[in-house]
Write an enzyme that holds these catalytic residues in place. Structure first.
Site, mmCIF file in Angstrom:
data_model
loop_
_atom_site.group_PDB
_atom_site.id
_atom_site.type_symbol
_atom_site.label_atom_id
_atom_site.label_comp_id
_atom_site.label_asym_id
_atom_site.label_seq_id
_atom_site.Cartn_x
_atom_site.Cartn_y
_atom_site.Cartn_z
ATOM 1 C CB ILE A 46 -14.091 46.812 -15.261
ATOM 2 C CG1 ILE A 46 -15.283 47.201 -16.147
ATOM 3 C CG2 ILE A 46 -12.822 47.564 -15.632
ATOM 4 C CD1 ILE A 46 -15.817 48.604 -15.860
ATOM 5 C CG ASP A 47 -18.254 44.301 -17.340
ATOM 6 O OD1 ASP A 47 -18.111 45.437 -16.840
ATOM 7 O OD2 ASP A 47 -18.529 44.116 -18.539
ATOM 8 N N GLY A 77 -20.883 47.273 -15.420
ATOM 9 C CA GLY A 77 -20.913 45.830 -15.185
ATOM 10 C C GLY A 77 -21.703 45.076 -16.240
ATOM 11 C CG ASP A 80 -18.550 37.510 -22.864
ATOM 12 O OD1 ASP A 80 -18.319 38.733 -22.892
ATOM 13 O OD2 ASP A 80 -19.689 37.024 -22.932
ATOM 14 C CB VAL A 95 -14.119 57.698 -13.241
ATOM 15 C CG1 VAL A 95 -14.152 59.125 -13.675
ATOM 16 C CG2 VAL A 95 -15.402 57.315 -12.529
HETATM 17 O O1 F6P Z 1 -17.471 45.597 -20.520
HETATM 18 C C1 F6P Z 1 -16.873 46.689 -19.912
HETATM 19 C C2 F6P Z 1 -17.763 47.893 -19.914
HETATM 20 O O2 F6P Z 1 -17.109 48.939 -19.230
HETATM 21 C C3 F6P Z 1 -19.158 47.666 -19.344
HETATM 22 O O3 F6P Z 1 -19.174 47.668 -17.936
HETATM 23 C C4 F6P Z 1 -19.915 48.801 -19.979
HETATM 24 O O4 F6P Z 1 -21.277 48.478 -20.113
HETATM 25 C C5 F6P Z 1 -19.279 48.935 -21.336
HETATM 26 O O5 F6P Z 1 -18.004 48.328 -21.239
HETATM 27 C C6 F6P Z 1 -19.125 50.350 -21.823
HETATM 28 O O6 F6P Z 1 -18.652 50.292 -23.120
HETATM 29 P P1 F6P Z 1 -18.083 51.556 -23.916
HETATM 30 O O7 F6P Z 1 -16.745 51.895 -23.333
HETATM 31 O O8 F6P Z 1 -17.976 51.068 -25.311
HETATM 32 O O9 F6P Z 1 -19.041 52.682 -23.706
#
Ligand code: F6P
Length: 368
Positions: free
Chosen positions: A152-153, A196, A106, A287
């Protein structure tokens, strides 16, 4: 000859490469030139042939089964500033690109819509400051933007599923299956933290698919008194029935009714102190975003990529930006801004503790 570019932005997700492949090949199929912008919005701001590359049919060969995004992604600070967007616009015009597909979550799609809305004023400024000529501007008075939702969320409103969500879910349940055997051997409890962001979709579905004892979701915040009682009663009951393992899933965005985070450590301490369970914490981390896309995401990414190009070819300057989503297995187009706004209102409603509103917003139908 229309020139269509695709970029991937924000956190990567399984199936993004498949989406790039579909956009590139569909664009070529319809007689357009296809471009890939490498490193997300960062590449758009940097520009040049290192970042904005013309793609041939064979350049994306094998990408359907590749994990992550082969064209790279970044969270780009420069694009959040007008100056960055101005440079990005100039780079697009210089390359003669008139339509952009953005595959991301988003935040990335909000940026895309803002860029599109600002486009006329960006053009005006570029012209005034002589960074482009009126000759170059011809045919670029409007920018067509289409979003495909890669995350993925699975947190985007209106669409049933985002590209990568089912692959990530698959990764989680595979890992929890691994944990099961060691948990069972030692008769241990495991608290598993899943990603998520503010959305509990991964945690909920992982809980169901792994027959976890309990799952904590941001959307179901309860007072500590309530959840502690529930958790302990359920886990104890399962143990009394002879279960040799306890699995509790904690969404990374889990909160209690006072918006205090429910961390795996809090849950672990309770299981140790009150039930005497030998407890370990597993934070699955990235992962969950790794590996190849499951069949569903490959198909979803392909169908969305194909429709994104069709949507561009059918759009006029008067049409709003769309996202390509899926509703009851049908590929659908939703107004980008409406979807982004509902998604943000859901996050806001959760923050304000209005879970019924959050749920009804998430279920809302596109208003047209
Ligand atoms: O929005 C996808 C996501 O994997 C979330 O689930 C998670 O909070 C975030 O991105 C992690 O972000 P980064 O890869 O920048 O640590």
């Amino acid at each position: 000859r229309k020139k269509i570019a695709i970029l991937t932005s924000g956190g990567d997700s399984q199936g993004m490469s498949a989406c790039v492949r579909a956009v590139v090949r569909t664009a070529i199929h319809y007689g357009c030139d296809a471009f890939a912008v490498y490193e997300g919005y960062e590449g758009l701001v940097r520009g040049g042939s290192e970042y904005i590359r013309k793609m041939a049919w064979e350049d994306v060969r094998g990408w359907l089964s590749e994990g992550g995004t082969k064209i790279g992604t970044a969270r780009c600070a420069a694009f959040r500033e007008r100056e960055g967007r101005l440079t990005a616009a100039m780079n697009l015009v210089t390359e003669g690109i008139d339509a952009l597909v953005v595959c991301g979550g988003d935040g990335s799609l909000t940026g895309a819509d803002r860029f599109r809305q600002e486009w006329p004023s960006l053009m005006e400024e570029l012209l005034k400051t002589r960074r482009i000529t009126s000759e170059q501007l011809k045919g670029h008075e409007h920018l067509t933007i289409v979003g495909t939702v890669g995350s993925i969320d699975n947190d985007m409103a209106l669409t049933d599923s985002t590209i990568g969500a089912y692959s990530s879910l698959d990764r989680i349940i595979e890992m929890v299956d691994y944990i099961d055997s060691t948990a069972m051997s030692h008769s241990r409890a495991f608290v598993v933290e899943v990603m998520g962001r503010h959305c509990g979709w991964l945690a909920l579905l992982a809980g169901i698919a792994t027959e976890a004892d309990y799952a904590f979701l941001p959307e179901r915040a309860k007072s500590p008194l309530v959840w502690e009682k529930e958790l302990l009663e359920i886990c104890e009951h399962h143990r009394k029935q002879g279960k040799r393992k306890t699995v509790v899933i904690v969404a990374e965005g889990a909160i209690d009714n006072e918006l205090k985070p429910i961390t795996p450590e809090i849950v672990k301490d309770l299981l140790v102190e009150k039930l005497g369970l030998d407890t370990r914490i597993t934070t699955l981390g990235h992962v969950q975003r790794g590996g190849t896309a499951v069949a569903f995401d490959r198909i979803l990414a392909t169908m969305q990529g194909v429709d994104a190009v069709r949507c561009i070819l059918e759009s006029t300057p008067a049409t709003p930006s769309y996202i390509i989503g899926v509703k009851e297995n049908n590929v659908c187009r939703f107004p980008l801004m409406e979807s982004v706004q509902i998604t943000q209102s859901v996050a806001e409603a959760i923050k304000n503790h209005d879970f019924d509103l959050a749920m009804s917003l998430r279920d809302s139908e596109f208003s047209d």
